[in-house]
Design a protein around this motif. Structure first.
Motif, PDB file in Angstrom:
ATOM      1  N   UNK A 133      35.793  44.204  39.707  1.00  0.00           N
ATOM      2  CA  UNK A 133      35.309  44.882  38.233  1.00  0.00           C
ATOM      3  C   UNK A 133      36.241  45.829  37.283  1.00  0.00           C
ATOM      4  N   UNK A 134      37.358  46.541  38.098  1.00  0.00           N
ATOM      5  CA  UNK A 134      38.439  47.568  37.287  1.00  0.00           C
ATOM      6  C   UNK A 134      39.271  46.852  36.402  1.00  0.00           C
ATOM      7  N   UNK A 135      39.441  45.672  37.307  1.00  0.00           N
ATOM      8  CA  UNK A 135      40.395  45.262  36.250  1.00  0.00           C
ATOM      9  C   UNK A 135      40.296  43.646  35.258  1.00  0.00           C
ATOM     10  N   UNK A 136      39.016  44.154  35.025  1.00  0.00           N
ATOM     11  CA  UNK A 136      38.489  42.613  34.291  1.00  0.00           C
ATOM     12  C   UNK A 136      38.941  42.540  33.203  1.00  0.00           C
ATOM     13  N   UNK A 137      39.872  43.576  32.117  1.00  0.00           N
ATOM     14  CA  UNK A 137      40.713  43.752  30.811  1.00  0.00           C
ATOM     15  C   UNK A 137      42.475  43.375  31.134  1.00  0.00           C
ATOM     16  N   UNK A 138      42.590  43.023  33.076  1.00  0.00           N
ATOM     17  CA  UNK A 138      43.985  43.024  33.369  1.00  0.00           C
ATOM     18  C   UNK A 138      44.411  41.935  33.293  1.00  0.00           C
ATOM     19  N   UNK A 139      45.061  41.802  33.415  1.00  0.00           N
ATOM     20  CA  UNK A 139      46.418  40.312  32.895  1.00  0.00           C
ATOM     21  C   UNK A 139      46.852  40.068  34.382  1.00  0.00           C
TER      22      UNK A 139
END
Length: 270
Positions: A133-139
């Motif tokens: 959840x804390x990495x949802x916008x990471x690539x």
């Protein structure tokens, strides 16, 4: 792969492999598989083990519909729920580097035309369950190997497949991370008892995860043995200390020792 319609029933076949052979080329053809018969029941966790080049991955890809057998047939039976028949997790993650974690996980839902609000709820649920959840916008390039494999598993599970197919998903990970992800996969499976076929080179991994371990020969791949795992569930890392665990590992290695040696006498990689 030939899908059929079959009402859901405890113990009913989820996958049937009937007399399957696979050849590559015409003149001097390479025979990857020969005369393979296998039934996977609904809700089973079946592990395939064997030496490199024995056709384990080829067989899994046939179950996914990515390869066609040269002879025989692979039947994937619907359970009547209308869910996606199969989803596959690859050793090399298979996620899109140009998409965020969230976009990767929702990819299959978008392809299937799932309404946006429903897809968002599903994606958020799996991101939470797999600690993403804390990495949802990471690539993907910013993530560790373990995190990328979590994304791959979340993407596969988001489409709610009847059968989850995993091709050595933890092989490239270090031992500690592999143990963590094995336990996470066990917890997910023990929660919903989805049908799983899991390819691995690790006998220890196969015993920890599987209801059955199917042993394949060196090329051309044939089934040498189909052994139940006599260990109660739920399982955890501590299960490795059970005497029955060590006994089965030794039995599997005794079956595989000569087959592994054969790969040094003219075998080739899978």
């Amino acid at each position: 792969m030939s899908p059929t319609t079959d009402p859901a029933a405890t113990g009913a076949a989820a996958i049937e492999v009937r007399g399957v052979a696979k050849r590559y080329g015409t003149r001097d053809a390479v025979i990857a598989l020969d005369g393979v018969d296998l039934t996977v029941r609904q809700g089973e966790f079946v592990c395939l083990v064997g030496p490199s080049g024995c056709g384990k991955s080829t067989l899994l890809r046939m179950m996914a519909g990515l390869h066609r057998p040269s002879e025989g047939e692979v039947l994937v039976h619907h359970d009547g729920t209308g869910r996606t028949p199969t989803a596959m997790v690859f050793q090399d993650y298979g996620i899109f580097p140009w998409k965020s974690v969230r976009a990767n996980v929702r990819f299959g839902l978008d392809v299937a035309g799932v309404p946006r609000a429903e897809a968002t709820r599903t994606v958020d649920s799996w991101l939470t369950r797999l600690g993403l959840a804390d990495f949802a916008d990471a690539y993907p390039a910013t993530l560790s190997g373990g995190m990328r494999q979590r994304v791959s598993i979340a993407r596969a599970l988001a489409v709610e497949p009847e059968v989850l197919l995993l091709d050595e998903p933890f092989a490239a990970l270090d031992a500690q991370l592999r143990t963590v992800l094995q336990e996470e996969l066990l917890a997910l499976w023990q929660a919903d008892r989805r049908t799983v076929v899991f390819v691995t080179h690790s006998l220890e991994e196969a015993i920890l995860l599987g209801d059955r371990v199917v042993v394949m020969s060196a090329r051309p791949g044939r089934i040498l043995a189909d052994l139940p795992v006599p260990l109660p569930r739920p399982r955890s890392a501590e299960t490795r200390g059970e005497p029955a665990f060590a006994a089965l590992e030794q039995q599997l290695w005794s079956l595989l020792r000569d087959e592994v040696s054969r790969t040094f006498d003219g075998g080739s990689p899978a």
